[in-house]
Write a protein that holds these residues in place. Structure first.
Motif, PDB file in Angstrom:
ATOM      1  N   GLU A 158       1.009  -1.162  -0.038  1.00  0.00           N
ATOM      2  CA  GLU A 158      -0.088   0.051  -0.050  1.00  0.00           C
ATOM      3  C   GLU A 158       0.939   1.407   0.032  1.00  0.00           C
ATOM      4  N   ALA A 159       1.918   1.233   0.766  1.00  0.00           N
ATOM      5  CA  ALA A 159       2.894   2.382   0.810  1.00  0.00           C
ATOM      6  C   ALA A 159       3.745   2.455  -0.326  1.00  0.00           C
ATOM      7  N   ARG A 160       4.024   1.566  -1.099  1.00  0.00           N
ATOM      8  CA  ARG A 160       4.556   1.594  -2.512  1.00  0.00           C
ATOM      9  C   ARG A 160       3.710   2.272  -3.536  1.00  0.00           C
ATOM     10  N   GLU A 161       2.466   1.686  -3.468  1.00  0.00           N
ATOM     11  CA  GLU A 161       1.531   2.200  -4.497  1.00  0.00           C
ATOM     12  C   GLU A 161       1.067   3.697  -4.215  1.00  0.00           C
ATOM     13  N   TRP A 162       1.015   4.079  -2.750  1.00  0.00           N
ATOM     14  CA  TRP A 162       0.576   5.361  -2.549  1.00  0.00           C
ATOM     15  C   TRP A 162       1.646   6.173  -3.004  1.00  0.00           C
ATOM     16  N   LYS A 163       2.746   5.870  -2.976  1.00  0.00           N
ATOM     17  CA  LYS A 163       3.930   6.841  -3.180  1.00  0.00           C
ATOM     18  C   LYS A 163       3.971   6.725  -4.920  1.00  0.00           C
TER      19      LYS A 163
END
Length: 123
Positions: free
Chosen positions: A14-19
């Motif tokens: 989720e963090a990777r996709e959010w960024k």
């Protein structure tokens, strides 16, 4: 235990996709094989602390969020609640131009301190 590992894996993804970062980019920045990174996102393996710190820095998400989820954000907020409340109170009394200047300078200082603390050898 397995549930916690899966939750952390989902947060990493989720963090990777959010960024807006790719898995290939993350693997390159972390200096691991792409499959190793995929294993982190699927929960096949759990990241070592060093790797999780680097993921946190790359995605600009708090380290505690990966471990505790949104509860981790509450931990940070409660630790500094008094100081944050005081800061918000003072900040709200300032004119817009002053707020903008303070925010810009605070961001620059935070970035500097982040880089500075990374450069200090750990014992």
């Amino acid at each position: 235990m397995a549930e916690h590992k899966q939750e952390m894996a989902l947060r990493i993804k989720e963090a990777r996709e959010w960024k807006g970062l790719t898995q290939v980019y993350m693997a390159q920045q972390l200096k691991v094989a792409r499959q190793t990174y995929l294993d982190l996102e699927t929960g096949k393996t759990e990241p070592k602390v060093r790797l999780l710190v680097e993921i946190s820095e790359l995605t600009e998400r708090p380290l505690t969020w990966f471990i505790y989820g949104d509860l981790g954000l509450d931990i940070i907020e409660s630790e500094y609640k008094e100081e944050i409340d005081q800061l918000v109170q003072c900040f709200s009394c300032l004119p817009h131009a002053a707020r903008k200047m303070i925010l810009q300078q605070s961001i620059q200082l935070a970035k500097f301190m982040t880089e500075y603390t990374r450069s200090i050898p750990r014992r």
